[in-house]
Enzyme design. Structure first.
Site, mmCIF file in Angstrom:
data_model
loop_
_atom_site.group_PDB
_atom_site.id
_atom_site.type_symbol
_atom_site.label_atom_id
_atom_site.label_comp_id
_atom_site.label_asym_id
_atom_site.label_seq_id
_atom_site.Cartn_x
_atom_site.Cartn_y
_atom_site.Cartn_z
ATOM 1 C CD GLU A 127 -2.090 4.118 3.261
ATOM 2 O OE1 GLU A 127 -3.274 4.337 3.586
ATOM 3 O OE2 GLU A 127 -1.781 3.309 2.357
ATOM 4 C CB CYS A 184 -6.479 -0.496 5.238
ATOM 5 S SG CYS A 184 -4.779 -1.111 5.210
ATOM 6 C CG HIS A 199 -1.968 -1.020 1.213
ATOM 7 N ND1 HIS A 199 -3.033 -0.991 2.088
ATOM 8 C CD2 HIS A 199 -2.152 -2.121 0.443
ATOM 9 C CE1 HIS A 199 -3.826 -2.025 1.855
ATOM 10 N NE2 HIS A 199 -3.300 -2.725 0.867
#
Length: 147
Positions: free
Chosen positions: A58, A86, A56
């Site tokens: 992040e 998430c 992801h």
């Protein structure tokens, strides 16, 4: 003199990263990490390219920022991300002890708020910065995928 380094200024940089993800066929999430008004990490989703569910935006940004800083903690850093993190990313952000998270669009189904995931107690969260632009990019991506 007006400060140009606003949350919107850095969110635009995260949106540029999200556009790059879009162009690669990745879910269009982009992230930048900033310290002292300087971008020290930039990333976007790479889950398809790397065949890795943990890739992801992040997670990529956390790793890049830690490498830049030479340590695992992201104190005095701000993450700008186009979509609410998430549960997995929020967990990593918890352990990084990041000072501030600014996100654009909310993720009503898989976001850390919906999942009840805790962040570090000292982490400040700002949401809704350029949310419409981030949500529109996400909607456009899924409309094109369903054609």
């Amino acid at each position: 003199m007006e400060n140009i380094f606003t949350d919107e200024y850095f969110m635009k940089k995260a949106l540029q990263e999200a556009e790059m993800a879009f162009d690669k066929g990745e879910i269009p999430v982009g992230a930048v990490i900033v310290v002292n008004n300087t971008v020290i990490a930039r990333s976007h989703n790479l889950t398809e390219l790397l065949n890795d569910v943990t890739a992801h935006a992040e997670m990529q940004a956390i790793t890049a920022a830690a490498n830049f800083l030479g340590g695992k903690y992201l104190k005095d850093c701000t993450l700008y991300v186009t979509l609410e993190p998430c549960q997995m990313c929020a967990g990593a952000l918890y352990w990084s002890q990041i000072t501030k998270i600014v996100y654009g669009a909310s993720d009503e189904h898989r976001g850390f708020m919906k999942m009840g995931t805790k962040l570090h107690p000292k982490t400040v969260v700002v949401h809704g910065v350029m949310a419409n632009e981030a949500a529109d990019l996400m909607k456009r991506f899924f409309v094109e995928r369903r054609k």
